[in-house]
Design a protein around this motif. Structure first.
Motif, PDB file in Angstrom:
ATOM      1  N   ASN A  33       0.868  -1.168   0.000  1.00 50.97           N
ATOM      2  CA  ASN A  33       0.000   0.000   0.000  1.00 50.97           C
ATOM      3  C   ASN A  33       0.912   1.227   0.000  1.00 50.97           C
ATOM      4  O   ASN A  33       1.727   1.397   0.898  1.00 50.97           O
ATOM      5  CB  ASN A  33      -0.891  -0.020   1.253  1.00 50.97           C
ATOM      6  CG  ASN A  33      -1.855   1.136   1.320  1.00 50.97           C
ATOM      7  OD1 ASN A  33      -1.732   2.110   0.596  1.00 50.97           O
ATOM      8  ND2 ASN A  33      -2.820   1.034   2.222  1.00 50.97           N
ATOM      9  N   LEU A  34       0.789   2.081  -1.008  1.00 47.16           N
ATOM     10  CA  LEU A  34       1.667   3.244  -1.115  1.00 47.16           C
ATOM     11  C   LEU A  34       1.338   4.349  -0.115  1.00 47.16           C
ATOM     12  O   LEU A  34       2.135   5.256   0.079  1.00 47.16           O
ATOM     13  CB  LEU A  34       1.651   3.796  -2.543  1.00 47.16           C
ATOM     14  CG  LEU A  34       2.283   2.886  -3.588  1.00 47.16           C
ATOM     15  CD1 LEU A  34       2.161   3.496  -4.977  1.00 47.16           C
ATOM     16  CD2 LEU A  34       3.736   2.599  -3.267  1.00 47.16           C
ATOM     17  N   ASP A  35       0.177   4.276   0.515  1.00 46.12           N
ATOM     18  CA  ASP A  35      -0.114   5.191   1.611  1.00 46.12           C
ATOM     19  C   ASP A  35       0.832   4.854   2.763  1.00 46.12           C
ATOM     20  O   ASP A  35       1.163   3.685   2.975  1.00 46.12           O
ATOM     21  CB  ASP A  35      -1.555   4.986   2.096  1.00 46.12           C
ATOM     22  CG  ASP A  35      -2.425   6.206   1.905  1.00 46.12           C
ATOM     23  OD1 ASP A  35      -1.894   7.296   1.663  1.00 46.12           O
ATOM     24  OD2 ASP A  35      -3.655   6.044   2.003  1.00 46.12           O
ATOM     25  N   ILE A  36       1.255   5.854   3.528  1.00 50.99           N
ATOM     26  CA  ILE A  36       2.128   5.582   4.675  1.00 50.99           C
ATOM     27  C   ILE A  36       1.387   5.842   5.975  1.00 50.99           C
ATOM     28  O   ILE A  36       0.487   6.681   6.046  1.00 50.99           O
ATOM     29  CB  ILE A  36       3.445   6.391   4.621  1.00 50.99           C
ATOM     30  CG1 ILE A  36       3.156   7.891   4.554  1.00 50.99           C
ATOM     31  CG2 ILE A  36       4.313   5.952   3.468  1.00 50.99           C
ATOM     32  CD1 ILE A  36       4.397   8.749   4.730  1.00 50.99           C
ATOM     33  N   ILE A  46      -9.354   4.986   2.528  1.00 51.90           N
ATOM     34  CA  ILE A  46      -9.796   3.662   2.099  1.00 51.90           C
ATOM     35  C   ILE A  46      -8.569   2.798   1.803  1.00 51.90           C
ATOM     36  O   ILE A  46      -7.620   3.239   1.154  1.00 51.90           O
ATOM     37  CB  ILE A  46     -10.698   3.769   0.856  1.00 51.90           C
ATOM     38  CG1 ILE A  46     -11.956   4.562   1.216  1.00 51.90           C
ATOM     39  CG2 ILE A  46     -11.061   2.393   0.325  1.00 51.90           C
ATOM     40  CD1 ILE A  46     -12.815   4.904   0.034  1.00 51.90           C
ATOM     41  N   ARG A  47      -8.579   1.588   2.290  1.00 55.20           N
ATOM     42  CA  ARG A  47      -7.466   0.654   2.094  1.00 55.20           C
ATOM     43  C   ARG A  47      -7.662  -0.152   0.809  1.00 55.20           C
ATOM     44  O   ARG A  47      -8.789  -0.508   0.462  1.00 55.20           O
ATOM     45  CB  ARG A  47      -7.386  -0.333   3.257  1.00 55.20           C
ATOM     46  CG  ARG A  47      -7.341   0.294   4.636  1.00 55.20           C
ATOM     47  CD  ARG A  47      -5.953   0.820   4.942  1.00 55.20           C
ATOM     48  NE  ARG A  47      -5.861   1.283   6.310  1.00 55.20           N
ATOM     49  CZ  ARG A  47      -5.882   2.551   6.677  1.00 55.20           C
ATOM     50  NH1 ARG A  47      -5.995   3.488   5.778  1.00 55.20           N
ATOM     51  NH2 ARG A  47      -5.775   2.888   7.943  1.00 55.20           N
ATOM     52  N   PRO A  48      -6.558  -0.484   0.133  1.00 59.88           N
ATOM     53  CA  PRO A  48      -6.667  -1.416  -0.987  1.00 59.88           C
ATOM     54  C   PRO A  48      -7.193  -2.757  -0.471  1.00 59.88           C
ATOM     55  O   PRO A  48      -6.850  -3.186   0.637  1.00 59.88           O
ATOM     56  CB  PRO A  48      -5.230  -1.560  -1.487  1.00 59.88           C
ATOM     57  CG  PRO A  48      -4.487  -0.410  -0.912  1.00 59.88           C
ATOM     58  CD  PRO A  48      -5.186  -0.037   0.353  1.00 59.88           C
ATOM     59  N   ASN A  49      -8.029  -3.383  -1.268  1.00 64.93           N
ATOM     60  CA  ASN A  49      -8.597  -4.676  -0.922  1.00 64.93           C
ATOM     61  C   ASN A  49      -8.794  -5.404  -2.241  1.00 64.93           C
ATOM     62  O   ASN A  49      -9.557  -4.947  -3.094  1.00 64.93           O
ATOM     63  CB  ASN A  49      -9.918  -4.479  -0.181  1.00 64.93           C
ATOM     64  CG  ASN A  49     -10.517  -5.775   0.298  1.00 64.93           C
ATOM     65  OD1 ASN A  49     -10.600  -6.747  -0.431  1.00 64.93           O
ATOM     66  ND2 ASN A  49     -10.957  -5.781   1.542  1.00 64.93           N
ATOM     67  N   ILE A  50      -8.112  -6.522  -2.423  1.00 65.86           N
ATOM     68  CA  ILE A  50      -8.045  -7.174  -3.727  1.00 65.86           C
ATOM     69  C   ILE A  50      -8.577  -8.595  -3.649  1.00 65.86           C
ATOM     70  O   ILE A  50      -8.253  -9.352  -2.729  1.00 65.86           O
ATOM     71  CB  ILE A  50      -6.587  -7.201  -4.238  1.00 65.86           C
ATOM     72  CG1 ILE A  50      -6.054  -5.767  -4.339  1.00 65.86           C
ATOM     73  CG2 ILE A  50      -6.490  -7.920  -5.581  1.00 65.86           C
ATOM     74  CD1 ILE A  50      -4.553  -5.699  -4.524  1.00 65.86           C
ATOM     75  N   LEU A  51      -9.366  -8.952  -4.638  1.00 70.01           N
ATOM     76  CA  LEU A  51      -9.813 -10.322  -4.835  1.00 70.01           C
ATOM     77  C   LEU A  51      -9.099 -10.845  -6.072  1.00 70.01           C
ATOM     78  O   LEU A  51      -9.114 -10.198  -7.123  1.00 70.01           O
ATOM     79  CB  LEU A  51     -11.329 -10.362  -5.051  1.00 70.01           C
ATOM     80  CG  LEU A  51     -11.923 -11.692  -5.490  1.00 70.01           C
ATOM     81  CD1 LEU A  51     -11.740 -12.750  -4.396  1.00 70.01           C
ATOM     82  CD2 LEU A  51     -13.392 -11.528  -5.846  1.00 70.01           C
ATOM     83  N   VAL A  52      -8.449 -11.996  -5.954  1.00 74.57           N
ATOM     84  CA  VAL A  52      -7.793 -12.634  -7.101  1.00 74.57           C
ATOM     85  C   VAL A  52      -8.554 -13.911  -7.403  1.00 74.57           C
ATOM     86  O   VAL A  52      -8.728 -14.758  -6.525  1.00 74.57           O
ATOM     87  CB  VAL A  52      -6.311 -12.947  -6.812  1.00 74.57           C
ATOM     88  CG1 VAL A  52      -5.668 -13.619  -8.011  1.00 74.57           C
ATOM     89  CG2 VAL A  52      -5.566 -11.668  -6.456  1.00 74.57           C
ATOM     90  N   PRO A  71      -2.963  -2.775   5.005  1.00 73.32           N
ATOM     91  CA  PRO A  71      -2.607  -1.616   5.824  1.00 73.32           C
ATOM     92  C   PRO A  71      -1.605  -0.699   5.124  1.00 73.32           C
ATOM     93  O   PRO A  71      -0.885  -1.115   4.215  1.00 73.32           O
ATOM     94  CB  PRO A  71      -1.990  -2.235   7.077  1.00 73.32           C
ATOM     95  CG  PRO A  71      -1.550  -3.591   6.676  1.00 73.32           C
ATOM     96  CD  PRO A  71      -2.455  -4.033   5.556  1.00 73.32           C
ATOM     97  N   PRO A  72      -1.563   0.563   5.566  1.00 69.46           N
ATOM     98  CA  PRO A  72      -0.584   1.504   5.001  1.00 69.46           C
ATOM     99  C   PRO A  72       0.842   1.020   5.248  1.00 69.46           C
ATOM    100  O   PRO A  72       1.099   0.271   6.191  1.00 69.46           O
ATOM    101  CB  PRO A  72      -0.844   2.805   5.765  1.00 69.46           C
ATOM    102  CG  PRO A  72      -2.147   2.635   6.436  1.00 69.46           C
ATOM    103  CD  PRO A  72      -2.384   1.179   6.602  1.00 69.46           C
ATOM    104  N   THR A 105     -13.867   1.006  -3.348  1.00 63.52           N
ATOM    105  CA  THR A 105     -13.956   2.180  -4.215  1.00 63.52           C
ATOM    106  C   THR A 105     -12.794   3.112  -3.894  1.00 63.52           C
ATOM    107  O   THR A 105     -12.208   3.032  -2.826  1.00 63.52           O
ATOM    108  CB  THR A 105     -15.277   2.936  -3.981  1.00 63.52           C
ATOM    109  OG1 THR A 105     -15.339   3.325  -2.614  1.00 63.52           O
ATOM    110  CG2 THR A 105     -16.465   2.091  -4.325  1.00 63.52           C
ATOM    111  N   SER A 106     -12.490   3.978  -4.797  1.00 60.26           N
ATOM    112  CA  SER A 106     -11.486   5.016  -4.617  1.00 60.26           C
ATOM    113  C   SER A 106     -10.072   4.513  -4.674  1.00 60.26           C
ATOM    114  O   SER A 106      -9.784   3.384  -4.856  1.00 60.26           O
ATOM    115  CB  SER A 106     -11.738   5.742  -3.309  1.00 60.26           C
ATOM    116  OG  SER A 106     -10.784   6.726  -3.072  1.00 60.26           O
TER     117      SER A 106
END
Length: 106
Positions: A33-36, A46-52, A71-72, A105-106
């Motif tokens: 996550n590029l957010d720190i 909003i946190r990244p959340n990925i479904l593969v 997490p950041p 989203t976002s």
């Protein structure tokens, strides 16, 4: 590097050919996550959340991985900011498709 869309959906696909049916395969990927963690208002972002998803030629989901909220990053600690996700697959097909889907989203 991917920047999420405001509309959740597929942001990356890959075709895997030449797999041996019913032979175990480990599929793994790393996420950052590029957010720190020290960014302003980090608790409201909003946190990244990925479904593969691993799909057959007909689009049927064979197996999936869900990362949950990522997490950041920890400022000054890139090694501990990376998160690995792994699936042990035993698919009965020689060709399959991998879909990375943004759940947030976002």
């Amino acid at each position: 590097m991917f920047n999420a869309s405001y509309d959740p959906g597929t942001f990356y696909t890959a075709t895997i050919t030449g797999a041996l049916p019913n032979v175990p395969v480990t599929y793994s990927f790393w996420v950052l996550n590029l957010d720190i963690s020290t960014a302003n208002n980090i608790n409201t972002r909003i946190r990244p959340n990925i479904l593969v998803e691993f799909r057959d030629e007909g689009g049927n989901v064979l197996q999936s991985i869900n990362t949950g909220d990522i997490p950041p990053s920890i400022e000054g600690d890139p090694a501990n900011s990376l998160h690995q996700f792994t699936a042990d697959l035993k698919l009965n097909v020689s060709e399959f498709y991998v879909y990375f889907i943004n759940n947030n989203t976002s």
